[in-house]
Design a protein around this motif. Structure first.
Motif, PDB file in Angstrom:
ATOM      1  N   ASP A  18     -21.637  29.706  17.507  1.00 26.46           N
ATOM      2  CA  ASP A  18     -21.373  30.211  18.868  1.00 26.46           C
ATOM      3  C   ASP A  18     -22.548  30.913  19.551  1.00 26.46           C
ATOM      4  N   PHE A  23     -21.587  35.010  24.893  1.00 26.00           N
ATOM      5  CA  PHE A  23     -21.752  36.015  23.832  1.00 26.00           C
ATOM      6  C   PHE A  23     -23.118  36.698  23.888  1.00 26.00           C
ATOM      7  N   LEU A  29     -18.260  37.997  27.181  1.00 26.99           N
ATOM      8  CA  LEU A  29     -17.874  38.713  25.951  1.00 26.99           C
ATOM      9  C   LEU A  29     -19.161  39.008  25.187  1.00 26.99           C
ATOM     10  N   ASP A  56     -17.573  27.845  20.802  1.00 28.09           N
ATOM     11  CA  ASP A  56     -16.247  28.302  21.187  1.00 28.09           C
ATOM     12  C   ASP A  56     -15.956  27.558  22.495  1.00 28.09           C
ATOM     13  N   HIS A  58     -12.879  26.895  24.990  1.00 25.27           N
ATOM     14  CA  HIS A  58     -11.477  27.109  25.362  1.00 25.27           C
ATOM     15  C   HIS A  58     -11.115  26.441  26.688  1.00 25.27           C
ATOM     16  N   TRP A  88      -9.025  38.731  24.672  1.00 25.31           N
ATOM     17  CA  TRP A  88     -10.422  38.799  25.088  1.00 25.31           C
ATOM     18  C   TRP A  88     -10.539  38.541  26.583  1.00 25.31           C
ATOM     19  N   HIS A  91     -13.540  33.659  28.373  1.00 26.15           N
ATOM     20  CA  HIS A  91     -14.886  33.358  27.873  1.00 26.15           C
ATOM     21  C   HIS A  91     -14.944  31.923  27.376  1.00 26.15           C
ATOM     22  N   TYR A 125     -11.251  31.490  15.580  1.00 25.52           N
ATOM     23  CA  TYR A 125     -12.531  32.133  15.265  1.00 25.52           C
ATOM     24  C   TYR A 125     -13.295  31.256  14.276  1.00 25.52           C
ATOM     25  N   LEU A 156     -22.965  34.315  16.037  1.00 23.99           N
ATOM     26  CA  LEU A 156     -22.150  35.304  16.739  1.00 23.99           C
ATOM     27  C   LEU A 156     -20.668  34.940  16.635  1.00 23.99           C
ATOM     28  N   ALA A 157     -19.818  35.882  16.516  1.00 22.14           N
ATOM     29  CA  ALA A 157     -20.126  37.274  16.209  1.00 22.14           C
ATOM     30  C   ALA A 157     -19.844  37.484  14.728  1.00 22.14           C
ATOM     31  N   PHE A 160     -16.239  38.345  13.677  1.00 23.45           N
ATOM     32  CA  PHE A 160     -15.151  37.439  14.063  1.00 23.45           C
ATOM     33  C   PHE A 160     -15.491  36.017  13.623  1.00 23.45           C
ATOM     34  N   CYS A 161     -16.166  35.274  14.460  1.00 26.33           N
ATOM     35  CA  CYS A 161     -16.312  33.840  14.152  1.00 26.33           C
ATOM     36  C   CYS A 161     -17.180  33.580  12.928  1.00 26.33           C
ATOM     37  N   ILE A 186     -19.513  42.314  17.087  1.00 27.28           N
ATOM     38  CA  ILE A 186     -18.816  42.958  18.207  1.00 27.28           C
ATOM     39  C   ILE A 186     -18.442  44.380  17.788  1.00 27.28           C
TER      40      ILE A 186
HETATM   41  C1  VGL Z   1     -15.529  34.968  19.176  1.00 23.71           C
HETATM   42  C2  VGL Z   1     -13.942  36.400  19.987  1.00 23.71           C
HETATM   43  C3  VGL Z   1     -13.340  35.373  20.684  1.00 23.71           C
HETATM   44  C4  VGL Z   1     -16.748  34.783  18.333  1.00 23.71           C
HETATM   45  C5  VGL Z   1     -14.946  33.922  19.862  1.00 23.71           C
HETATM   46  O1  VGL Z   1     -17.509  33.804  18.541  1.00 23.71           O
HETATM   47  O2  VGL Z   1     -16.977  35.629  17.433  1.00 23.71           O
HETATM   48  N1  VGL Z   1     -15.020  36.198  19.225  1.00 23.71           N
HETATM   49  N2  VGL Z   1     -13.857  34.142  20.617  1.00 23.71           N
END
Ligand code: VGL
Ligand code: ZN
Length: 214
Positions: A18, A23, A29, A56, A58, A88, A91, A125, A156-157, A160-161, A186
């Motif tokens: 990501d 990001f 985000l 990512d 969406h 979130w 994003h 994620y 990133l991040a 999370f991901c 994050i």
């Molecule tokens: C992510 C929150 C929502 C990430 C993706 O890439 O870490 N975090 N979507």
């Protein structure tokens, strides 16, 4: 085999998570200092024979967006059929500039760009398994069919991901490393500390990019 031999080994892959404008500082985000990773990730990518990039990705109105839940704000948590979901800001909406990979990300030999979080009602994620913990993205199958058994995760991040992807890589049977200085977090409500705790417990190894230098 010494760790430094793995990047050039056909059985290893670098998975770059990501590295998208949303990001980066100024993005929807933003992850602090996310943009400073680009040169380091480029350097690592140049070392690896196999590179996979993720995005990512969406649809508008995605279930992870606070805007899809009237009365809720970003960073709230809501119960969904598959479990608690952090909300979130909108994003990485498919096709937008925020969803684009950083233009200075330089990995022309990357063979796969995997897009995740494409189902309106399920977040992802992880680059391997969506948040319902059932729907597969296909990445484990892709890597296994190519004879890859070792995965290095960056991007990133971290909390999370990157962490979810590393945990799922490990659960799918891959030898798994996270290159800590090629990630940024994050860090929401202790999420960074929890991510390292979970990864360590699962057998994901934490290394530094210099550990891969020949
Ligand atoms: C992510 C929150 C929502 C990430 C993706 O890439 O870490 N975090 N979507
Ligand atoms: Zn997302």
């Amino acid at each position: 085999m010494p760790l430094s031999r793995l990047p050039s080994d056909p059985r290893a892959a670098l998975v770059v998570i990501d590295m998208q404008y949303d990001f980066m500082p100024g993005g929807a985000l933003a992850v602090a200092d996310g943009d400073t990773l680009v040169p380091r990730v480029n350097q690592l990518a140049a070392q690896f024979r196999n590179v996979v990039l993720t995005q990512d990705w969406h649809p508008a109105g995605h279930i992870s967006f606070a805007s899809s839940h009237p009365g809720r704000a970003p960073f709230d948590s809501v119960p969904l059929p598959y479990g608690a979901q952090t909300l979130w800001p909108d994003h990485c909406v498919q096709g937008t500039q925020g969803a684009a990979l950083h233009a200075e990300l330089d990995a022309p030999h990357a063979q796969l760009i995997l897009r995740k979080g494409c189902n309106t009602g399920i977040d992802s994620y992880s680059a391997f398994v969506e948040a319902d913990r059932t729907t597969q993205t296909g990445l484990a199958g892709y890597l296994k069919e190519r004879g890859i058994d070792s995965v290095f995760v960056v991007g990133l991040a971290l909390d999370f991901c990157v962490a979810w992807s590393a945990l799922d890589a490990r659960a799918a049977g891959f030898n798994t490393w996270v290159i800590a200085d090629a990630c940024k977090a994050i860090d929401l409500d202790g999420s960074l500390e929890k991510a390292w705790r979970d990864m360590t417990a699962a057998g994901v190894a934490r290394i530094h990019s210099t550990d891969l230098a020949g």
